[in-house]
Each structure stands twice: as C-alpha cells, then as structure tokens.
Design a protein around this motif. Structure first.
Motif, PDB file in Angstrom:
ATOM      1  N   GLY A 195      29.142  28.942  39.548  1.00  0.00           N
ATOM      2  CA  GLY A 195      29.826  30.822  38.558  1.00  0.00           C
ATOM      3  C   GLY A 195      28.838  31.787  39.013  1.00  0.00           C
ATOM      4  N   LYS A 196      27.114  31.026  39.630  1.00  0.00           N
ATOM      5  CA  LYS A 196      26.040  32.552  39.675  1.00  0.00           C
ATOM      6  C   LYS A 196      25.707  32.090  41.241  1.00  0.00           C
ATOM      7  N   LEU A 197      24.816  33.813  41.665  1.00  0.00           N
ATOM      8  CA  LEU A 197      24.809  34.491  42.719  1.00  0.00           C
ATOM      9  C   LEU A 197      24.154  34.843  42.249  1.00  0.00           C
ATOM     10  N   ALA A 198      22.869  34.891  43.397  1.00  0.00           N
ATOM     11  CA  ALA A 198      21.793  36.032  43.715  1.00  0.00           C
ATOM     12  C   ALA A 198      22.500  37.192  44.807  1.00  0.00           C
ATOM     13  N   LEU A 214      33.391  44.456  38.743  1.00  0.00           N
ATOM     14  CA  LEU A 214      34.755  43.697  39.470  1.00  0.00           C
ATOM     15  C   LEU A 214      34.809  42.753  38.676  1.00  0.00           C
ATOM     16  N   GLU A 215      36.177  42.407  39.336  1.00  0.00           N
ATOM     17  CA  GLU A 215      36.969  41.881  38.505  1.00  0.00           C
ATOM     18  C   GLU A 215      36.247  40.050  38.552  1.00  0.00           C
ATOM     19  N   GLY A 216      36.023  39.235  37.713  1.00  0.00           N
ATOM     20  CA  GLY A 216      35.557  37.942  37.051  1.00  0.00           C
ATOM     21  C   GLY A 216      33.933  38.214  36.936  1.00  0.00           C
ATOM     22  N   VAL A 217      33.497  39.513  37.042  1.00  0.00           N
ATOM     23  CA  VAL A 217      32.008  39.061  36.361  1.00  0.00           C
ATOM     24  C   VAL A 217      31.716  39.331  35.185  1.00  0.00           C
ATOM     25  N   LEU A 218      31.181  38.424  34.004  1.00  0.00           N
ATOM     26  CA  LEU A 218      30.741  38.655  33.602  1.00  0.00           C
ATOM     27  C   LEU A 218      29.082  39.132  32.955  1.00  0.00           C
ATOM     28  N   ALA A 237      37.422  32.968  39.807  1.00  0.00           N
ATOM     29  CA  ALA A 237      36.962  34.998  40.630  1.00  0.00           C
ATOM     30  C   ALA A 237      36.505  34.829  42.316  1.00  0.00           C
ATOM     31  N   PHE A 238      35.644  33.992  42.352  1.00  0.00           N
ATOM     32  CA  PHE A 238      34.766  33.564  43.583  1.00  0.00           C
ATOM     33  C   PHE A 238      35.453  33.900  44.691  1.00  0.00           C
ATOM     34  N   SER A 239      36.495  34.062  45.001  1.00  0.00           N
ATOM     35  CA  SER A 239      37.000  33.309  46.675  1.00  0.00           C
ATOM     36  C   SER A 239      37.705  35.589  46.639  1.00  0.00           C
ATOM     37  N   GLN A 240      38.176  36.189  45.154  1.00  0.00           N
ATOM     38  CA  GLN A 240      37.745  37.466  45.994  1.00  0.00           C
ATOM     39  C   GLN A 240      36.420  38.052  45.141  1.00  0.00           C
ATOM     40  N   LEU A 241      35.488  38.028  44.766  1.00  0.00           N
ATOM     41  CA  LEU A 241      34.539  38.576  44.179  1.00  0.00           C
ATOM     42  C   LEU A 241      33.646  38.598  45.098  1.00  0.00           C
ATOM     43  N   VAL A 242      33.367  37.637  46.363  1.00  0.00           N
ATOM     44  CA  VAL A 242      32.033  37.506  46.941  1.00  0.00           C
ATOM     45  C   VAL A 242      32.672  38.883  48.235  1.00  0.00           C
ATOM     46  N   PRO A 243      33.514  38.770  48.515  1.00  0.00           N
ATOM     47  CA  PRO A 243      33.691  39.528  49.761  1.00  0.00           C
ATOM     48  C   PRO A 243      33.706  41.018  48.824  1.00  0.00           C
ATOM     49  N   ALA A 244      34.532  41.432  47.598  1.00  0.00           N
ATOM     50  CA  ALA A 244      34.109  42.635  46.861  1.00  0.00           C
ATOM     51  C   ALA A 244      32.807  43.290  46.683  1.00  0.00           C
TER      52      ALA A 244
END
Length: 88
Positions: A43-46, A67-71, A19-26
C-alpha cells in the motif's frame, strides 16, 4: 526584477491496497503529479508533485491526503528553486 519560484516534493503515500484501482487515477488527476513507484501489496506509493508556489504545493499535498483510501502522506523531499528575471 521578478522572482520565479518552483517547488518539487517527494512524498510517500501509504494507502489501503484495496483502494489502489481508484487511488492511482485520482492522484494522477492532480496537476503536475507523478507516481514514481508503487507497491500495491504494501500500500505504498512514491509520488512527485510540482508547483509554482509553496501554497499551491501544500494544497496539492492536502488534496492527496484527502483522497479515499489514503492513510498517510509523508513529505520526504522538498526543493525550492528561485530564478530572478530582469523585466524589460
């Protein structure tokens, strides 16, 4: 006298790697939000979020959580700064 608040939070966002390609811009579309680091494989973001009021910050965190893809979203740091200003 008027109090000005400022809140800064550090979050760990666990997401589906696919889901990163959609998640990062969101995430970046949420005002005053930055991505400090990311590990796509795990699958981790700070994420750093800022807001003028605690309610606004909580709303931003909830937006990220939905957001879609966030666990999961974990708050790892929060700082509140208050400055008093003398009004003329």
């Amino acid at each position: 006298m008027m109090n000005n608040e400022w809140h800064v939070s550090g979050l760990l966002v666990q997401a589906r790697p696919a889901a990163f390609s959609q998640l990062v811009p969101a995430l970046l579309a949420i005002p005053e939000t930055e991505i400090a680091a990311q590990d796509r494989e795990q699958g981790k973001l700070a994420v750093v979020m800022q807001a003028a009021h605690s309610r606004a910050l909580l709303e931003k965190i909830e937006s990220a959580r939905n957001l879609e893809g966030v666990l999961a979203v974990s708050l790892v740091y929060h700082q509140q700064d208050e400055q008093g200003e003398v009004m003329p």
